[in-house]
Design a protein around this motif. Structure first.
Motif, mmCIF file in Angstrom:
data_model
loop_
_atom_site.group_PDB
_atom_site.id
_atom_site.type_symbol
_atom_site.label_atom_id
_atom_site.label_comp_id
_atom_site.label_asym_id
_atom_site.label_seq_id
_atom_site.Cartn_x
_atom_site.Cartn_y
_atom_site.Cartn_z
ATOM 1 N N ALA A 20 0.841 -1.203 0.000
ATOM 2 C CA ALA A 20 0.000 0.000 0.000
ATOM 3 C C ALA A 20 0.872 1.249 0.000
ATOM 4 O O ALA A 20 1.902 1.299 0.684
ATOM 5 C CB ALA A 20 -0.889 -0.015 1.244
ATOM 6 N N THR A 42 -8.038 -4.619 -7.970
ATOM 7 C CA THR A 42 -8.467 -5.819 -7.232
ATOM 8 C C THR A 42 -8.618 -5.545 -5.734
ATOM 9 O O THR A 42 -9.420 -6.177 -5.066
ATOM 10 C CB THR A 42 -7.504 -7.008 -7.453
ATOM 11 N N ARG A 99 -12.833 3.625 0.851
ATOM 12 C CA ARG A 99 -11.492 4.211 1.078
ATOM 13 C C ARG A 99 -11.338 4.674 2.522
ATOM 14 O O ARG A 99 -10.280 5.171 2.903
ATOM 15 C CB ARG A 99 -11.255 5.404 0.140
ATOM 16 N N GLY A 137 -2.653 -5.056 -7.496
ATOM 17 C CA GLY A 137 -3.005 -5.791 -6.283
ATOM 18 C C GLY A 137 -1.780 -6.267 -5.539
ATOM 19 O O GLY A 137 -0.770 -5.559 -5.448
ATOM 20 N N ASP A 192 -0.549 -8.785 5.001
ATOM 21 C CA ASP A 192 -0.558 -9.088 3.554
ATOM 22 C C ASP A 192 0.655 -9.921 3.133
ATOM 23 O O ASP A 192 0.564 -10.759 2.238
ATOM 24 C CB ASP A 192 -0.577 -7.788 2.723
HETATM 25 O O1 DC Z 1 -4.679 -1.946 -2.848
HETATM 26 P P1 DC Z 1 -5.506 -1.701 -1.611
HETATM 27 O O2 DC Z 1 -4.757 -0.998 -0.519
HETATM 28 O O3 DC Z 1 -6.800 -1.036 -1.915
HETATM 29 O O4 DC Z 1 -5.849 -3.166 -1.081
HETATM 30 C C1 DC Z 1 -6.577 -3.354 0.092
HETATM 31 C C2 DC Z 1 -6.199 -4.668 0.735
HETATM 32 O O5 DC Z 1 -6.680 -5.755 -0.065
HETATM 33 C C3 DC Z 1 -4.712 -4.908 0.936
HETATM 34 O O6 DC Z 1 -4.274 -4.512 2.200
HETATM 35 C C4 DC Z 1 -4.552 -6.378 0.728
HETATM 36 C C5 DC Z 1 -5.750 -6.816 -0.063
HETATM 37 N N1 DC Z 1 -5.449 -7.214 -1.435
HETATM 38 C C6 DC Z 1 -5.030 -8.500 -1.644
HETATM 39 O O7 DC Z 1 -4.828 -9.244 -0.696
HETATM 40 N N2 DC Z 1 -4.842 -8.946 -2.917
HETATM 41 C C7 DC Z 1 -5.021 -8.152 -3.951
HETATM 42 N N3 DC Z 1 -4.839 -8.630 -5.194
HETATM 43 C C8 DC Z 1 -5.418 -6.806 -3.758
HETATM 44 C C9 DC Z 1 -5.609 -6.352 -2.468
#
Ligand code: DC
Length: 234
Positions: A20, A42, A99, A137, A192
């Motif tokens: 992030a 995603t 958000r 993602g 994550d």
């Molecule tokens: O990109 P973002 O910060 O909006 O994503 C939010 C959360 O979603 C992130 O902390 C982990 C998860 N995520 C994930 O596990 N796999 C993805 N392909 C996209 C996001």
């Protein structure tokens, strides 16, 4: 006799992963616009599901309930002609709600559930099979599209990532502190990248880009040049 040949245009997939605040979504959106590709955020899918789970009072430790919810939840991502992205949760526009800090706080708990990821994986692959697209993602280059045409891993120093997220949030959320953003990013980075299922990881064949000292336009330019194999004007 002339026969009609239906030209089959191969779909192109560009995968952008990273933590992030590394600039993924802004860069991915602009890149998709430049290439006239679809942009698929995603993370927004996991965020939308998290919003629904909060509304329903689901306990985030209950993976099975989250998986059940994922299966019966409709999430649509719309690319508007003005470049804006709309996220629809069961038909409701939740683009701004997802958000908010309370969603960021729990989204990694939603995204670490294997059943939830399995459901999202199917949907993401389906979306990617419809048109050439740029997806961003955590696991796009490693799991969702391991055979993507180009893969990038965007990164930045932790402090710079906090600065960017803080600046972005300050515009919409009153009283958001630096410490809160720092805590949120640290927490999400940990969950994550340490989860068992599809953790945040650079694909072996991804191009690593440290965006700490780069502008958004500069980053888009580097990606475009890598994709096209030639230099591009700003
Ligand atoms: O990109 P973002 O910060 O909006 O994503 C939010 C959360 O979603 C992130 O902390 C982990 C998860 N995520 C994930 O596990 N796999 C993805 N392909 C996209 C996001």
């Amino acid at each position: 006799m002339a026969s009609k040949v239906k030209a089959k245009v191969r779909k192109i997939i560009i995968a952008i992963d990273g933590p992030a605040g590394a600039g993924k979504s802004t860069v991915a959106k602009l890149l998709a616009k430049r290439m006239k590709f679809l942009y698929i955020d995603t993370g927004a899918m996991y965020r939308a599901l998290t919003l629904k789970a909060i509304r329903k009072g689901i306990n985030f430790a209950q993976g099975r309930q989250l998986t059940g919810l994922a299966k019966k939840t409709r999430i649509d991502l719309e690319n508007k002609s003005d470049g804006a992205i709309r996220v629809l949760l069961d038909g409701e526009d939740v683009s701004l709600d997802i958000r908010k800090p309370n969603i960021s706080r729990f989204v990694s708990d939603t995204a670490k559930v294997p059943g939830v990821r399995k459901e999202m994986l199917t949907r993401q692959r389906e979306l990617g099979s419809k048109a050439s697209c740029v997806l961003d993602g955590r696991d796009i280059g490693t799991v969702v599209f391991p055979y993507a045409d180009k893969k990038f891993f965007l990164d930045a120093d932790f402090k710079e990532r906090v600065r960017r997220r803080h600046k972005e949030l300050k515009e919409t959320v009153q009283g958001v502190s630096w410490e809160d953003v720092e805590k949120d990013l640290r927490n999400r980075d940990t969950i994550d990248s340490s989860r068992k299922c599809a953790p945040l990881k650079q694909a072996k064949d991804a191009i690593y880009i440290d965006t700490t000292e780069m502008t958004i336009e500069g980053t888009v330019k580097v990606l475009l040049e890598n994709i096209l194999g030639s230099s591009v004007d700003n």
